[in-house]
Design a protein around this motif. Structure first.
Motif, PDB file in Angstrom:
ATOM      1  N   LYS A   1      -9.288   9.982  -4.992  1.00  0.00           N
ATOM      2  CA  LYS A   1     -10.613  10.269  -4.462  1.00  0.00           C
ATOM      3  C   LYS A   1     -11.635   9.294  -5.040  1.00  0.00           C
ATOM      4  CE  LYS A   1     -14.061  13.941  -4.061  1.00  0.00           C
ATOM      5  NZ  LYS A   1     -14.411  15.345  -4.409  1.00  0.00           N
ATOM      6  N   GLY A   2     -12.438   8.705  -4.152  1.00  0.00           N
ATOM      7  CA  GLY A   2     -13.469   7.768  -4.577  1.00  0.00           C
ATOM      8  C   GLY A   2     -13.028   6.324  -4.595  1.00  0.00           C
ATOM      9  N   GLU A   3     -11.724   6.062  -4.464  1.00  0.00           N
ATOM     10  CA  GLU A   3     -11.210   4.693  -4.467  1.00  0.00           C
ATOM     11  C   GLU A   3     -11.048   4.196  -3.034  1.00  0.00           C
ATOM     12  OE1 GLU A   3     -10.751   2.864  -7.157  1.00  0.00           O
ATOM     13  OE2 GLU A   3     -11.360   4.500  -8.486  1.00  0.00           O
ATOM     14  N   THR A   4     -11.327   2.915  -2.811  1.00  0.00           N
ATOM     15  CA  THR A   4     -11.221   2.353  -1.465  1.00  0.00           C
ATOM     16  C   THR A   4      -9.820   1.874  -1.142  1.00  0.00           C
ATOM     17  OG1 THR A   4     -11.934   0.195  -2.307  1.00  0.00           O
ATOM     18  CG2 THR A   4     -13.642   1.668  -1.432  1.00  0.00           C
ATOM     19  N   ALA A   5      -9.079   1.409  -2.145  1.00  0.00           N
ATOM     20  CA  ALA A   5      -7.736   0.870  -1.918  1.00  0.00           C
ATOM     21  C   ALA A   5      -6.685   1.940  -2.211  1.00  0.00           C
ATOM     22  CB  ALA A   5      -7.501  -0.349  -2.795  1.00  0.00           C
ATOM     23  N   PRO A   6      -5.522   1.855  -1.547  1.00  0.00           N
ATOM     24  CA  PRO A   6      -4.449   2.821  -1.817  1.00  0.00           C
ATOM     25  C   PRO A   6      -3.949   2.703  -3.258  1.00  0.00           C
ATOM     26  CG  PRO A   6      -4.040   1.602   0.220  1.00  0.00           C
ATOM     27  CD  PRO A   6      -5.168   0.921  -0.459  1.00  0.00           C
ATOM     28  N   SER A   7      -3.588   3.818  -3.832  1.00  0.00           N
ATOM     29  CA  SER A   7      -3.021   3.808  -5.181  1.00  0.00           C
ATOM     30  C   SER A   7      -1.504   3.850  -5.149  1.00  0.00           C
ATOM     31  CB  SER A   7      -3.546   5.007  -5.980  1.00  0.00           C
ATOM     32  OG  SER A   7      -3.137   6.221  -5.370  1.00  0.00           O
ATOM     33  N   ARG A   8      -0.919   4.266  -4.050  1.00  0.00           N
ATOM     34  CA  ARG A   8       0.533   4.358  -3.961  1.00  0.00           C
ATOM     35  C   ARG A   8       0.956   4.555  -2.518  1.00  0.00           C
ATOM     36  NH1 ARG A   8       4.218   2.958  -7.459  1.00  0.00           N
ATOM     37  NH2 ARG A   8       2.947   3.930  -9.097  1.00  0.00           N
ATOM     38  N   GLU A   9       2.073   3.963  -2.145  1.00  0.00           N
ATOM     39  CA  GLU A   9       2.719   4.215  -0.862  1.00  0.00           C
ATOM     40  C   GLU A   9       4.132   4.704  -1.128  1.00  0.00           C
ATOM     41  OE1 GLU A   9       2.469   1.414   2.271  1.00  0.00           O
ATOM     42  OE2 GLU A   9       0.352   0.909   1.904  1.00  0.00           O
ATOM     43  N   ILE A  10       4.522   5.758  -0.455  1.00  0.00           N
ATOM     44  CA  ILE A  10       5.823   6.379  -0.662  1.00  0.00           C
ATOM     45  C   ILE A  10       6.527   6.478   0.686  1.00  0.00           C
ATOM     46  CG2 ILE A  10       7.039   8.427  -1.501  1.00  0.00           C
ATOM     47  CD1 ILE A  10       4.545   9.078  -3.174  1.00  0.00           C
ATOM     48  N   SER A  11       7.736   5.995   0.744  1.00  0.00           N
ATOM     49  CA  SER A  11       8.507   6.029   1.983  1.00  0.00           C
ATOM     50  C   SER A  11       9.042   7.427   2.247  1.00  0.00           C
ATOM     51  CB  SER A  11       9.672   5.044   1.928  1.00  0.00           C
ATOM     52  OG  SER A  11       9.212   3.722   1.838  1.00  0.00           O
ATOM     53  N   PHE A  12       9.013   7.805   3.511  1.00  0.00           N
ATOM     54  CA  PHE A  12       9.687   9.029   3.918  1.00  0.00           C
ATOM     55  C   PHE A  12      11.204   8.800   3.918  1.00  0.00           C
ATOM     56  CE2 PHE A  12       5.508  10.152   5.364  1.00  0.00           C
ATOM     57  CZ  PHE A  12       5.481  11.539   5.454  1.00  0.00           C
ATOM     58  N   PRO A  13      11.989   9.857   3.860  1.00  0.00           N
ATOM     59  CA  PRO A  13      13.445   9.700   4.001  1.00  0.00           C
ATOM     60  C   PRO A  13      13.789   9.000   5.310  1.00  0.00           C
ATOM     61  CG  PRO A  13      12.920  11.897   3.231  1.00  0.00           C
ATOM     62  CD  PRO A  13      11.609  11.246   3.580  1.00  0.00           C
ATOM     63  N   GLU A  14      14.907   8.322   5.343  1.00  0.00           N
ATOM     64  CA  GLU A  14      15.272   7.526   6.510  1.00  0.00           C
ATOM     65  C   GLU A  14      15.514   8.382   7.745  1.00  0.00           C
ATOM     66  OE1 GLU A  14      18.466   4.912   5.759  1.00  0.00           O
ATOM     67  OE2 GLU A  14      17.440   3.811   4.160  1.00  0.00           O
ATOM     68  N   GLN A  15      16.119   9.531   7.549  1.00  0.00           N
ATOM     69  CA  GLN A  15      16.452  10.369   8.689  1.00  0.00           C
ATOM     70  C   GLN A  15      15.298  11.307   9.030  1.00  0.00           C
ATOM     71  OE1 GLN A  15      20.084  12.406   7.787  1.00  0.00           O
ATOM     72  NE2 GLN A  15      21.366  10.590   8.128  1.00  0.00           N
ATOM     73  N   CYS A  16      15.027  11.407  10.319  1.00  0.00           N
ATOM     74  CA  CYS A  16      13.977  12.341  10.741  1.00  0.00           C
ATOM     75  C   CYS A  16      14.609  13.693  11.047  1.00  0.00           C
ATOM     76  CB  CYS A  16      13.228  11.817  11.962  1.00  0.00           C
ATOM     77  SG  CYS A  16      14.239  11.563  13.425  1.00  0.00           S
ATOM     78  N   GLY A  17      13.789  14.728  10.987  1.00  0.00           N
ATOM     79  CA  GLY A  17      14.268  16.080  11.176  1.00  0.00           C
ATOM     80  C   GLY A  17      14.082  16.570  12.595  1.00  0.00           C
ATOM     81  N   PRO A  18      14.065  17.907  12.789  1.00  0.00           N
ATOM     82  CA  PRO A  18      13.903  18.488  14.132  1.00  0.00           C
ATOM     83  C   PRO A  18      12.598  18.024  14.780  1.00  0.00           C
ATOM     84  CG  PRO A  18      14.568  20.156  12.534  1.00  0.00           C
ATOM     85  CD  PRO A  18      14.242  18.923  11.749  1.00  0.00           C
ATOM     86  N   GLY A  19      12.690  17.722  16.073  1.00  0.00           N
ATOM     87  CA  GLY A  19      11.499  17.310  16.803  1.00  0.00           C
ATOM     88  C   GLY A  19      11.038  15.904  16.487  1.00  0.00           C
TER      89      GLY A  19
END
Length: 635
Positions: free
Chosen positions: A52-70
């Motif tokens: 909060k209050g920062e303009t740049a991202p502090s971290r990016e996290i990848s989702f798991p490779e496989q997607c779920g229902p829908g």
């Protein structure tokens, strides 16, 4: 299922990430973390986190490779304590703000364009619980409602509004004592989900490619458009980041005063039904909203009526098809209401004296279907205010930049002799009388009356009947008018009180105009120069309406005399039971329209009475002996 855990380090804190299954997009708060679920046609997305209050991202996290229902990508993230985070998703090369975010950051200032190069628009994670303090929904039946439509920002934005928190949810809350005193018990809020108020809107008939970008931008002040449907409007908060809490404070305060909160939602043709249903259920559960006025395609409205949500919450739409209503025969059909311009257009025509309108007015006057409620209004946000209705013959939309081509040309208005503001006392007097007549038509009719904010004290938009693009004093409610328009405000308040005190004026069913109880009088009857004969010929503009209050559990009779003609007319008086007489209690031609008991005209043996031009009169008859037997009433 893939069970690999990823662990990321950020300073002293750990981000613990595990795969999670979810059936719907958005976020879900759990004890051991936040579940993020994202739709990404571009393939595996990434969660972008910001402190909060920062303009740049502090971290990016990848989702798991496989997607779920829908086709949903989901994971649970345990965020470090003592740090507030905001988030977006990176889908392919684009940074996307979660359309299901419960709070939006980056639009805290209304009408301010942010840099598009920054990660300025983000979702926020709401982890705080709210204390509703045993909040209960008032559950006011439509027939008992006095609805009041307002724009959250415009209602208190003027410097003369008399509130501390101008243009906000808290500003509206500061006005609740005034609304309670007026008699309002249903607030209908124009869109207050987080919409983009800066939109591209080229002038009518102009090619977008021929004008620079800055010349195409306009303010969508009203808010009817798509947006972040799960987040309250950030700029409507008095404290940045507290829109959700302040809207909940407003709803809770309304409920304490036995006032319902009804929200308006606009869904375009691209909105998916499942999303719409989820949205309305979310607002009902999370914000304790009493009802929704929904603008959407017809098929959506038909399906919405089937939701269990609307067994005890209100659904308002422009209209409902027969299919939408037929399935509610075994449900509470009166939780649905139509709200359209039919009453407004028909009643405006006869108000200004058009011919061949009397029959349709009588139909609108008594309309109150069994399978749904109706909302009656003389004005709403789209069109003239009440003051402008009696002050302008034509629209004055020059400031909209459309060369006067926007806005309806069918206002059914009359300026009472001079266009726009005047100082002539005779015209001002006539305008006041016409505004009272308009309010009387609405508040004395069956159905649910709806006032437009500020109409009760003569708020004006200078003849602009389509000010959707103005965030200025033109559209902000002008509270300075109250001092000089106390006559109108007092009249509206007294008329609301009168309506509430007479059940016959707001029944749960439509009057049948028949003597169902064989007591000698029908529930509602129409009269003219002859008793029991409503003269509906095209040239006539006056009508007497008599109610027998016994049909609503009361005693006595009401006689409502509507004279829309520019000439006086004689109204015939039906014969009353013995020991009863007519008392004239209201006359819109008088400055103090509700007459004190010692000044009331009493008709005991008279067979008729005179009503001045363009005037509405109320007569009331009551038993003079409490023990007058029912069988003494003559047939």
């Amino acid at each position: 299922m893939h069970t690999e855990k990823e662990q990321y380090h950020h300073k002293e804190d750990n981000f613990i990430v595990t795969e999670e299954s979810s059936t719907r997009p958005g976020i879900r708060i759990e004890k051991d973390g936040v579940v993020f679920s994202c739709e990404s046609p571009e393939g595996r997305p990434r969660l972008v986190l910001y402190q909060k209050g920062e303009t740049a991202p502090s971290r990016e996290i990848s989702f798991p490779e496989q997607c779920g229902p829908g086709g949903l990508y989901s994971m649970k993230v345990k965020l470090p304590r003592k740090i507030e985070y905001e988030y977006n998703y990176r889908c392919g090369d684009q940074v996307v703000t979660d359309p299901y975010a419960p709070r939006i950051c980056g639009r805290e200032v209304f009408g301010q364009r942010q840099s598009e190069t920054d990660h300025i628009l983000r979702g926020a994670i709401q982890q705080k619980t709210y204390d509703w303090q045993e909040d209960r929904l008032p559950r006011i039946p439509f027939e008992d409602g006095i609805m009041y439509q307002l724009h959250v920002r415009g209602f208190t934005m003027q410097k003369n509004s008399g509130v501390r928190h101008k243009g906000t949810f808290r500003g509206v809350m500061e006005k609740l004592p005034y609304l309670k005193e007026l008699g309002v018990n249903q607030l209908r809020l124009m869109p207050c989900y987080d919409f983009d108020e800066i939109i591209v809107s080229p002038p009518m008939g102009t090619s977008v490619s021929h004008l620079p970008q800055q010349n195409l931008e306009k303010i969508n002040y009203w808010g009817y458009g798509s947006g972040y449907y799960f987040a309250p409007k950030s700029s409507y908060a008095s404290v940045p980041g507290r829109a959700a809490e302040e809207l909940k404070d407003l709803v809770r305060a309304c409920h304490r005063e036995q006032i319902e909160a009804i929200l308006e939602f606009y869904f375009d043709d691209h909105a998916d039904f499942s999303m719409i249903a989820r949205c309305l259920n979310y607002w009902a559960a999370e914000y304790h909203i009493d009802g929704f006025a929904v603008i959407a395609r017809e098929s959506v409205l038909s399906e919405l009526g089937r939701l269990p949500l609307f067994a005890d919450r209100k659904l308002i739409a422009t209209w409902f098809t027969g299919d939408a209503l037929s399935h509610r025969k075994n449900q509470n059909a009166r939780m649905m209401a139509e709200s359209n311009d039919g009453f407004k257009n028909d009643c405006r025509r006869i108000l200004k004296g058009d011919e061949d309108c009397l029959k349709i007015f009588s139909d609108r006057f008594r309309s109150n279907p069994a399978d749904h409620a109706v909302i009656n209004y003389m004005t709403n946000h789209d069109g003239f205010t009440l003051m402008d209705l009696v002050s302008y013959d034509r629209k004055h939309n020059e400031d909209n930049g459309e060369q006067g081509r926007d806005g309806t040309d069918y206002n059914y208005s009359w300026n009472c002799g001079t266009e726009g503001p005047v100082k002539k006392k005779n015209i001002l007097r006539l305008r006041m009388q016409q505004m009272k007549n308009a309010c009387a038509m609405m508040l004395l009719s069956q159905g649910t009356p709806m006032l437009l904010a500020g109409d009760e004290f003569g708020n004006s938009q200078q003849g602009n009947n389509n000010p959707w693009c103005h965030d200025s004093e033109l559209t902000w409610t002008d509270w300075s008018k109250r001092q000089g328009m106390r006559e109108l405000t007092t009249f509206v308040s007294q008329l609301i009180t009168f309506r509430k005190s007479h059940r016959i004026l707001h029944m749960a069913r439509e009057p049948r105009c028949s003597d169902m109880r064989s007591c000698g009088y029908p529930d509602l009857s129409f009269h003219g120069s002859k008793a029991w004969y409503g003269a509906f010929e095209p040239m006539n503009r006056h009508l007497g309406c008599m109610y027998d209050e016994e049909y609503a559990g009361g005693e006595g009779f009401l006689y409502l005399a509507f004279n829309f003609h520019w000439e006086s007319h004689t109204f015939a008086l039906p014969i009353l039971p013995k020991q009863m007489s007519w008392h004239q209690i209201m006359d819109t031609s008088k400055k103090e329209s509700f007459i004190t008991p010692d000044e009331q005209i009493i008709y005991e043996k008279e067979k008729s009475f005179e009503v001045p031009p363009r005037t509405v009169v109320i007569l009331e008859a009551r038993l003079t002996s409490a023990d007058l037997a029912e069988d003494q009433r003559p047939l």
